[in-house]
Design an enzyme around this catalytic site. Sequence first.
Site, PDB file in Angstrom:
ATOM      1  N   LYS A  38       0.831  -1.211   0.000  1.00  0.00           N
ATOM      2  CA  LYS A  38       0.000   0.000   0.000  1.00  0.00           C
ATOM      3  C   LYS A  38       0.866   1.262   0.000  1.00  0.00           C
ATOM      4  O   LYS A  38       0.617   2.179  -0.762  1.00  0.00           O
ATOM      5  CB  LYS A  38      -0.906   0.038   1.240  1.00  0.00           C
ATOM      6  N   ARG A  94      -9.647   0.999   9.119  1.00  0.00           N
ATOM      7  CA  ARG A  94      -9.173  -0.352   9.393  1.00  0.00           C
ATOM      8  C   ARG A  94     -10.238  -1.181  10.100  1.00  0.00           C
ATOM      9  O   ARG A  94     -10.023  -2.373  10.332  1.00  0.00           O
ATOM     10  CB  ARG A  94      -7.946  -0.274  10.299  1.00  0.00           C
ATOM     11  N   ARG A 123      11.767  -6.657   3.201  1.00  0.00           N
ATOM     12  CA  ARG A 123      11.723  -5.205   3.429  1.00  0.00           C
ATOM     13  C   ARG A 123      12.637  -4.844   4.601  1.00  0.00           C
ATOM     14  O   ARG A 123      13.408  -3.888   4.526  1.00  0.00           O
ATOM     15  CB  ARG A 123      10.275  -4.793   3.746  1.00  0.00           C
ATOM     16  N   ARG A 139      11.150  -0.810  11.753  1.00  0.00           N
ATOM     17  CA  ARG A 139       9.955  -0.686  12.592  1.00  0.00           C
ATOM     18  C   ARG A 139       9.924  -1.791  13.637  1.00  0.00           C
ATOM     19  O   ARG A 139      10.205  -2.958  13.325  1.00  0.00           O
ATOM     20  CB  ARG A 139       8.712  -0.794  11.695  1.00  0.00           C
ATOM     21  N   ARG A 157      -0.572  -8.829  13.394  1.00  0.00           N
ATOM     22  CA  ARG A 157      -1.152  -7.769  12.543  1.00  0.00           C
ATOM     23  C   ARG A 157      -2.012  -8.389  11.430  1.00  0.00           C
ATOM     24  O   ARG A 157      -3.045  -7.841  11.044  1.00  0.00           O
ATOM     25  CB  ARG A 157      -0.039  -6.892  11.950  1.00  0.00           C
TER      26      ARG A 157
HETATM   27  P1  AMP Z   1       0.746   0.696   9.425  1.00  0.00           P
HETATM   28  O1  AMP Z   1       1.928   1.568   9.242  1.00  0.00           O
HETATM   29  O2  AMP Z   1      -0.441   1.131   8.619  1.00  0.00           O
HETATM   30  O3  AMP Z   1       1.051  -0.764   9.269  1.00  0.00           O
HETATM   31  O4  AMP Z   1       0.277   0.883  10.958  1.00  0.00           O
HETATM   32  C1  AMP Z   1       1.129   0.571  12.017  1.00  0.00           C
HETATM   33  C2  AMP Z   1       0.326   0.459  13.297  1.00  0.00           C
HETATM   34  O5  AMP Z   1      -0.314   1.700  13.582  1.00  0.00           O
HETATM   35  C3  AMP Z   1      -0.794  -0.551  13.260  1.00  0.00           C
HETATM   36  O6  AMP Z   1      -0.342  -1.859  13.535  1.00  0.00           O
HETATM   37  C4  AMP Z   1      -1.708  -0.018  14.365  1.00  0.00           C
HETATM   38  O7  AMP Z   1      -1.208  -0.309  15.650  1.00  0.00           O
HETATM   39  C5  AMP Z   1      -1.595   1.474  14.163  1.00  0.00           C
HETATM   40  N1  AMP Z   1      -2.601   1.960  13.203  1.00  0.00           N
HETATM   41  C6  AMP Z   1      -2.365   2.522  11.986  1.00  0.00           C
HETATM   42  N2  AMP Z   1      -3.519   2.857  11.386  1.00  0.00           N
HETATM   43  C7  AMP Z   1      -4.497   2.502  12.220  1.00  0.00           C
HETATM   44  C8  AMP Z   1      -5.908   2.565  12.171  1.00  0.00           C
HETATM   45  N3  AMP Z   1      -6.556   3.060  11.107  1.00  0.00           N
HETATM   46  N4  AMP Z   1      -6.621   2.087  13.219  1.00  0.00           N
HETATM   47  C9  AMP Z   1      -6.011   1.593  14.300  1.00  0.00           C
HETATM   48  N5  AMP Z   1      -4.681   1.474  14.419  1.00  0.00           N
HETATM   49  C10 AMP Z   1      -3.914   1.931  13.395  1.00  0.00           C
END
Ligand code: AMP
Length: 264
Positions: free
Chosen positions: A13, A88, A127, A139, A150
Site C-alpha cells: 500500500k 481499518r 523489506r 519498525r 497484525r
Molecule cells: P501501518 O503503518 O499502517 O502498518 O500501521 C502501524 C500500526 O499503527 C498498526 O499496527 C496499528 O497499531 C496502528 N494503526 C495505523 N492505522 C491505524 C488505524 N486506522 N486504526 C487503528 N490502528 C492503526
Amino acid sequence: MRLILLGPPGAGKGTQAQRLVAKHDIIQLSTGDMLRAAVAAGTPVGMQAKEIMASGSLVPDEIVIGIISDRLDQPDMKNGFILDGFPRTVPQAEALDELLKKKHIKLDAVVELRVNESALLQRVESRVAEMRARGEEVRIDDTPEVLTKRLAQYRSMTEPLIHYYSERRKLLTVDGMLTIEQVTREINRILAAIDAADARAAAKKAQAKRARVAKAVKKPAKAAKKASKGAKKAATKVAKPAKGKVARRPVKAAKKVTKKRAKR
Ligand code: AMP
C-alpha cells in the site's frame, strides 16, 4: 482524486500510495506514519499509541478518526488524497462516511490490493533486510511474531471492509501479487476508467441541464402565444356578440341612430 488503499500489512500500500501521490499530485494520509510521528514527538496521542503499536494491536478508533478528521480540514487536501491504513475497522469506515458527508467530499474509489498471505511474511522479511542494508531504522512491529498478529487483526477487523465497500459499489480489486510496476499500471488503468466514467456522467448531467433550460425558455413563449390567441378570441367575441346579447358598441351606435331620428 480521493482514494482508499486497502490491503494487509506488506501488501504494498505504501509503495503504491507514493506513486499515486507523484502522479496525481495528491496527499498520502497514512495513519501508521502519523501515529509513528506522534510517538517520536512524544505527544499525548503518541504516548497512548506507543505500546499498542509495538504489540501489533489497533489503536482505538476515536484516536485515528480524530487524526483523520483534523487532517482532512487542512487546505492541502483540496486536490485529493489517498488514505493508506485507514479505515481499518467498520466503525472507522462509518465515521469516515460521516466525515466526508459533512465536509461535502466524494470518495472516488477503494482499491484493494489482494495478496497471498503466505507471501507476506517473506515480503516483510525482505523489506526489513533492505532497510537494514540501507542503515535505516527498522519498525519495531516488523518482526515475524508481531506481523502474524497484525495479519490476524487484518483478517478479523479490516477484511469486513471489503464487503462494506463492495456493497457501496466503491471497491476495485487489484492483484497485489503482480510486480510493483504491474500493480501501478493496473491501478492507473482503473483510475483512468473511473475518470472517464465521471466525465461521461458530468457530460450527461450538463446535457440534461441544457435541455431543462431550453424547455423552460420555450414554455413562456408558448404561454405568450396562448395568451395572445386568447386575447384575439376575446376581441372577436366583443366584435361579434352572441345571439340575444347586445354588445357595448352596437348599443352606442343604436343610441346615435335614435338621436338622429329624434332630430328629424
Ligand atoms: P501501518 O503503518 O499502517 O502498518 O500501521 C502501524 C500500526 O499503527 C498498526 O499496527 C496499528 O497499531 C496502528 N494503526 C495505523 N492505522 C491505524 C488505524 N486506522 N486504526 C487503528 N490502528 C492503526
